[in-house]
Design a protein around this motif. Sequence first.
Motif, PDB file in Angstrom:
ATOM      1  N   GLY A 131       0.675  -1.128  -0.006  1.00  0.00           N
ATOM      2  CA  GLY A 131       0.211  -0.006  -0.067  1.00  0.00           C
ATOM      3  C   GLY A 131       0.579   1.384  -0.133  1.00  0.00           C
ATOM      4  O   GLY A 131       0.257   2.452   0.070  1.00  0.00           O
ATOM      5  N   CYS A 132       2.202   1.063   0.152  1.00  0.00           N
ATOM      6  CA  CYS A 132       2.936   2.406  -0.047  1.00  0.00           C
ATOM      7  C   CYS A 132       2.753   3.167  -1.432  1.00  0.00           C
ATOM      8  O   CYS A 132       2.559   2.301  -2.438  1.00  0.00           O
ATOM      9  CB  CYS A 132       4.194   2.066   0.243  1.00  0.00           C
ATOM     10  N   LYS A 133       2.820   4.466  -1.347  1.00  0.00           N
ATOM     11  CA  LYS A 133       2.747   5.020  -2.933  1.00  0.00           C
ATOM     12  C   LYS A 133       3.669   5.730  -3.301  1.00  0.00           C
ATOM     13  O   LYS A 133       4.059   5.870  -4.513  1.00  0.00           O
ATOM     14  CB  LYS A 133       1.576   6.327  -2.628  1.00  0.00           C
ATOM     15  N   GLN A 134       4.751   5.901  -2.372  1.00  0.00           N
ATOM     16  CA  GLN A 134       6.168   6.596  -2.940  1.00  0.00           C
ATOM     17  C   GLN A 134       7.193   6.009  -2.168  1.00  0.00           C
ATOM     18  O   GLN A 134       7.191   6.127  -1.011  1.00  0.00           O
ATOM     19  CB  GLN A 134       5.982   8.030  -2.908  1.00  0.00           C
ATOM     20  N   VAL A 135       8.358   5.521  -2.849  1.00  0.00           N
ATOM     21  CA  VAL A 135       9.335   5.054  -2.173  1.00  0.00           C
ATOM     22  C   VAL A 135      10.846   6.050  -2.706  1.00  0.00           C
ATOM     23  O   VAL A 135      11.014   5.869  -4.026  1.00  0.00           O
ATOM     24  CB  VAL A 135       9.786   3.372  -2.359  1.00  0.00           C
TER      25      VAL A 135
END
Length: 205
Positions: free
Chosen positions: A189-193
């Motif tokens: 569910g992370c959107k930006q790394v």
Amino acid sequence: MCEGCHADLPWLIHSCPRCALPLPRHLSGLCLQCRHELPLFDRVQAAFTYSFPVSELIPVIKYQRQPAHLGWLAAVLGDFILQRHEGQWPDALVPVPMHRFSQINRGYNQAELLAQRLGKQLQIPLNACLHKHRRTPKQMSLSLEDRRHNLQGAFAVRSAVPEHVALVDDVMTTGTTASTLTRLLLERGCKQVDIWVLARTPENH
């Protein structure tokens, strides 16, 4: 640090805007690999190329149990990121994990110590959502293809993941570890790394 020593550090001045691969000054824009296939992570921030004296200091930190050097290196990286960062700041810093037996043997995880110092300097909380549950051979001795196979199934996500994180590590070489962990975070569910490292190696293979 005196001005002369600070100026003599191997600053990464000209690089790919996506993966931070060092580039010749006459080239601009994305490197060939990013043009062929964009990485899953959004952007790499690296203060240095992996050359002297950084290339001498990092092995000393990792293998000779001298983590004190991380103090000034983290401060320099933090200042570098403050000057270069654009857009929203990450919700959390996520250190690249070590297997617990490897960490016990070394006495610390240098990525975690680096993330702690950066978090304090930049006022960003840490999140230990990643876990390494399988020991693997050192990546530096492996080919690019072997590095990918080496990390398959080695990591897991063990807690909730913020929408925007910065993965913190000491060195980025091929980006295999960064890509593997980024994929895991995006799947949860992370959107930006983003990737924050002290140094980037000159060649992406």
